[in-house]
Write a protein that holds these residues in place. Structure first.
Motif, PDB file in Angstrom:
ATOM      1  N   ARG A 228       0.816  -1.206   0.000  1.00 26.24           N
ATOM      2  CA  ARG A 228       0.000   0.000   0.000  1.00 26.24           C
ATOM      3  C   ARG A 228       0.851   1.258   0.000  1.00 26.24           C
ATOM      4  NH1 ARG A 228      -4.584  -0.691  -2.409  1.00 26.24           N
ATOM      5  NH2 ARG A 228      -6.202  -1.764  -1.236  1.00 26.24           N
ATOM      6  N   SER A 229       2.067   1.164  -0.494  1.00 29.56           N
ATOM      7  CA  SER A 229       2.931   2.335  -0.586  1.00 29.56           C
ATOM      8  C   SER A 229       3.896   2.149  -1.750  1.00 29.56           C
ATOM      9  CB  SER A 229       3.712   2.533   0.722  1.00 29.56           C
ATOM     10  OG  SER A 229       4.535   1.406   0.988  1.00 29.56           O
ATOM     11  N   GLY A 230       4.441   3.245  -2.227  1.00 28.16           N
ATOM     12  CA  GLY A 230       5.423   3.183  -3.303  1.00 28.16           C
ATOM     13  C   GLY A 230       4.860   2.617  -4.587  1.00 28.16           C
ATOM     14  N   ALA A 231       5.750   2.028  -5.377  1.00 31.22           N
ATOM     15  CA  ALA A 231       5.357   1.502  -6.689  1.00 31.22           C
ATOM     16  C   ALA A 231       4.350   0.356  -6.554  1.00 31.22           C
ATOM     17  CB  ALA A 231       6.600   1.021  -7.446  1.00 31.22           C
ATOM     18  N   LEU A 232       4.577  -0.534  -5.564  1.00 28.39           N
ATOM     19  CA  LEU A 232       3.626  -1.630  -5.356  1.00 28.39           C
ATOM     20  C   LEU A 232       2.255  -1.098  -4.956  1.00 28.39           C
ATOM     21  CD1 LEU A 232       5.517  -4.539  -3.545  1.00 28.39           C
ATOM     22  CD2 LEU A 232       4.361  -4.596  -5.765  1.00 28.39           C
ATOM     23  N   GLY A 233       2.243  -0.038  -4.169  1.00 31.74           N
ATOM     24  CA  GLY A 233       0.976   0.565  -3.778  1.00 31.74           C
ATOM     25  C   GLY A 233       0.201   1.082  -4.974  1.00 31.74           C
ATOM     26  N   VAL A 234       0.903   1.687  -5.929  1.00 33.12           N
ATOM     27  CA  VAL A 234       0.250   2.168  -7.145  1.00 33.12           C
ATOM     28  C   VAL A 234      -0.336   1.001  -7.935  1.00 33.12           C
ATOM     29  CG1 VAL A 234       0.631   3.304  -9.368  1.00 33.12           C
ATOM     30  CG2 VAL A 234       1.693   4.233  -7.294  1.00 33.12           C
ATOM     31  N   VAL A 235       0.437  -0.062  -8.069  1.00 33.06           N
ATOM     32  CA  VAL A 235      -0.021  -1.236  -8.825  1.00 33.06           C
ATOM     33  C   VAL A 235      -1.271  -1.826  -8.181  1.00 33.06           C
ATOM     34  CG1 VAL A 235       0.553  -3.603  -9.494  1.00 33.06           C
ATOM     35  CG2 VAL A 235       2.250  -1.782  -9.742  1.00 33.06           C
ATOM     36  N   PHE A 236      -1.231  -2.021  -6.859  1.00 33.28           N
ATOM     37  CA  PHE A 236      -2.378  -2.612  -6.180  1.00 33.28           C
ATOM     38  C   PHE A 236      -3.567  -1.647  -6.140  1.00 33.28           C
ATOM     39  CE2 PHE A 236       0.653  -5.773  -4.793  1.00 33.28           C
ATOM     40  CZ  PHE A 236      -0.119  -6.931  -4.755  1.00 33.28           C
ATOM     41  N   GLY A 237      -3.311  -0.349  -6.145  1.00 33.63           N
ATOM     42  CA  GLY A 237      -4.405   0.604  -6.234  1.00 33.63           C
ATOM     43  C   GLY A 237      -5.140   0.480  -7.555  1.00 33.63           C
ATOM     44  N   VAL A 238      -4.383   0.349  -8.647  1.00 31.87           N
ATOM     45  CA  VAL A 238      -4.992   0.174  -9.968  1.00 31.87           C
ATOM     46  C   VAL A 238      -5.768  -1.135 -10.022  1.00 31.87           C
ATOM     47  CG1 VAL A 238      -4.516  -0.147 -12.417  1.00 31.87           C
ATOM     48  CG2 VAL A 238      -3.273   1.602 -11.132  1.00 31.87           C
ATOM     49  N   ILE A 239      -5.185  -2.196  -9.462  1.00 34.48           N
ATOM     50  CA  ILE A 239      -5.877  -3.488  -9.436  1.00 34.48           C
ATOM     51  C   ILE A 239      -7.183  -3.376  -8.655  1.00 34.48           C
ATOM     52  CG2 ILE A 239      -5.756  -5.861  -8.564  1.00 34.48           C
ATOM     53  CD1 ILE A 239      -2.759  -5.803  -9.164  1.00 34.48           C
ATOM     54  N   GLY A 240      -7.146  -2.671  -7.515  1.00 32.35           N
ATOM     55  CA  GLY A 240      -8.357  -2.503  -6.726  1.00 32.35           C
ATOM     56  C   GLY A 240      -9.456  -1.778  -7.489  1.00 32.35           C
ATOM     57  N   ILE A 241      -9.087  -0.756  -8.257  1.00 29.34           N
ATOM     58  CA  ILE A 241     -10.072  -0.022  -9.052  1.00 29.34           C
ATOM     59  C   ILE A 241     -10.650  -0.920 -10.143  1.00 29.34           C
ATOM     60  CG2 ILE A 241     -10.369   1.885 -10.675  1.00 29.34           C
ATOM     61  CD1 ILE A 241      -8.212   3.392  -9.011  1.00 29.34           C
ATOM     62  N   ILE A 242      -9.804  -1.714 -10.782  1.00 28.28           N
ATOM     63  CA  ILE A 242     -10.286  -2.627 -11.821  1.00 28.28           C
ATOM     64  C   ILE A 242     -11.245  -3.658 -11.237  1.00 28.28           C
ATOM     65  CG2 ILE A 242      -9.583  -4.433 -13.437  1.00 28.28           C
ATOM     66  CD1 ILE A 242      -6.995  -2.855 -13.890  1.00 28.28           C
ATOM     67  N   LEU A 243     -10.912  -4.183 -10.062  1.00 23.22           N
ATOM     68  CA  LEU A 243     -11.818  -5.126  -9.403  1.00 23.22           C
ATOM     69  C   LEU A 243     -13.155  -4.458  -9.082  1.00 23.22           C
ATOM     70  CD1 LEU A 243      -9.480  -7.089  -6.949  1.00 23.22           C
ATOM     71  CD2 LEU A 243     -10.722  -7.998  -8.925  1.00 23.22           C
ATOM     72  N   GLY A 244     -13.103  -3.218  -8.610  1.00 25.59           N
ATOM     73  CA  GLY A 244     -14.343  -2.497  -8.341  1.00 25.59           C
ATOM     74  C   GLY A 244     -15.180  -2.338  -9.599  1.00 25.59           C
ATOM     75  N   ALA A 245     -14.532  -2.059 -10.724  1.00 20.33           N
ATOM     76  CA  ALA A 245     -15.251  -1.943 -11.994  1.00 20.33           C
ATOM     77  C   ALA A 245     -15.907  -3.267 -12.376  1.00 20.33           C
ATOM     78  CB  ALA A 245     -14.293  -1.491 -13.096  1.00 20.33           C
ATOM     79  N   CYS A 246     -15.206  -4.370 -12.129  1.00 14.55           N
ATOM     80  CA  CYS A 246     -15.774  -5.695 -12.420  1.00 14.55           C
ATOM     81  C   CYS A 246     -16.993  -5.964 -11.549  1.00 14.55           C
ATOM     82  CB  CYS A 246     -14.722  -6.776 -12.202  1.00 14.55           C
ATOM     83  SG  CYS A 246     -13.359  -6.761 -13.391  1.00 14.55           S
ATOM     84  N   PHE A 247     -16.924  -5.562 -10.279  1.00 15.33           N
ATOM     85  CA  PHE A 247     -18.077  -5.748  -9.401  1.00 15.33           C
ATOM     86  C   PHE A 247     -19.253  -4.873  -9.825  1.00 15.33           C
ATOM     87  CE2 PHE A 247     -15.120  -7.720  -6.342  1.00 15.33           C
ATOM     88  CZ  PHE A 247     -15.870  -8.859  -6.060  1.00 15.33           C
TER      89      PHE A 247
END
Length: 296
Positions: A228-247
């Motif tokens: 939830r921080s740095g480059a990995l945080g950005v990646v997981f943030g994007v993944i979370g938004i995509i999952l929300g779109a799927c839901f």
């Protein structure tokens, strides 16, 4: 339609209420197809059939329009209930922003109230998720408490990280909602059993990783595993938004099926509940992602 937070499982119209969803199967020992006791029973090869106008090959295609019946859910019902639920979230968020300051003197107190409200909201969401019937008072109480949590968190992010981030997160959430709706109506997103299984598997993996990261943060200090921080945080943030779109796509499918197959009008509250939880998920992911991008 038993709606749940993306953290958990999404179900279609529950068999307990007589309305099918992704997991619908014929009931053993139930009335035979076409009998007087069950004139709208499942037709062969059609797990969604709930009226005599349904086609037998509609398993995951566009459902037909149901005949007009009294006491059945309509799109207007869903829009009205969703507006009420989301309006409650927005209203309490604005009030908590104004009445629970996050300056140095009041930050701990406001955070405590926000966390408490968020935990109670989560409990209420779980209770509603496992109820067979919607409870409007429960859903609106969840919305009000969720708004308190979002208001304080948003105020703190705007104050200590970057002014304007909250507006960007709201616009991003609205853009995702509009984009998924257009894609769904245009047929670019096909919600079928494979789509459902993929989304649920991805969401489960995502939530487990976030839970492990939270445990490491609580007991190990720092940023935990760095999800939830740095480059990995950005990646997981994007993944979370995509999952929300799927839901959101799953929510739209449930609403469409409920209207087409004559779900009871009270089911509109569950549609509103599911849509609200999904939009809150997307907003929080946007807020977290933009916070990371705006940190020094």
């Amino acid at each position: 339609m038993r709606s749940r937070n993306p953290v958990f499982s999404r179900r279609g119209f529950s068999r307990d209420n007589g309305y099918a969803g992704f997991n619908a199967t014929p009931q053993a020992g139930g009335p035979a197809v076409g009998t007087q006791a069950n004139p709208y029973a499942q037709q062969a090869g059609n797990p969604y059939a709930q009226n005599p106008y349904a086609q037998q090959d509609l398993q995951y295609g566009a459902p037909p329009q149901a005949p007009s019946t009294t006491g059945r859910m309509t799109m207007d019902d869903v829009v009205a209930r969703t507006a009420t639920t989301l309006g409650t979230v927005v209203l309490t968020a604005v009030l908590s922003w104004l009445l629970l300051p996050v300056d140095e003197a009041n930050l701990n107190k406001s955070y405590g109230i926000a966390v408490g409200a968020g935990l109670v909201a989560m409990v209420l969401a779980l209770v509603q998720s496992f109820k067979r019937r919607p409870a409007p008072a429960l859903i609106l109480s969840y919305a009000a408490l969720e708004g308190v949590f979002l208001g304080v968190i948003s105020s703190a992010v705007s104050t200590y990280i970057a002014d304007g981030v909250v507006a960007q997160a709201v616009l991003g959430t609205m853009a995702v909602f509009a984009g998924v709706l257009v894609a769904y109506k245009a047929g670019w997103i096909r919600v079928n059993r494979r789509f459902y299984g993929f989304v649920m598997a991805a969401a489960l993996g995502f939530v487990l990783l976030m839970a492990v990261n939270l445990l490491f943060t609580v007991f190990g200090g720092g940023d935990g595993l760095g999800f939830r921080s740095g480059a990995l945080g950005v990646v997981f943030g994007v993944i979370g938004i995509i999952l929300g779109a799927c839901f959101l796509a799953l929510d739209f499918k449930q609403v469409e099926d409920g209207v087409a197959y004559g779900a009871p009008r009270e089911e509109a509250w569950l549609a509103a509940f599911g849509l609200t939880m999904t939009l809150v998920w997307i907003y929080m992911e946007f807020l977290r992602l933009l916070s990371i991008l705006n940190q020094d």
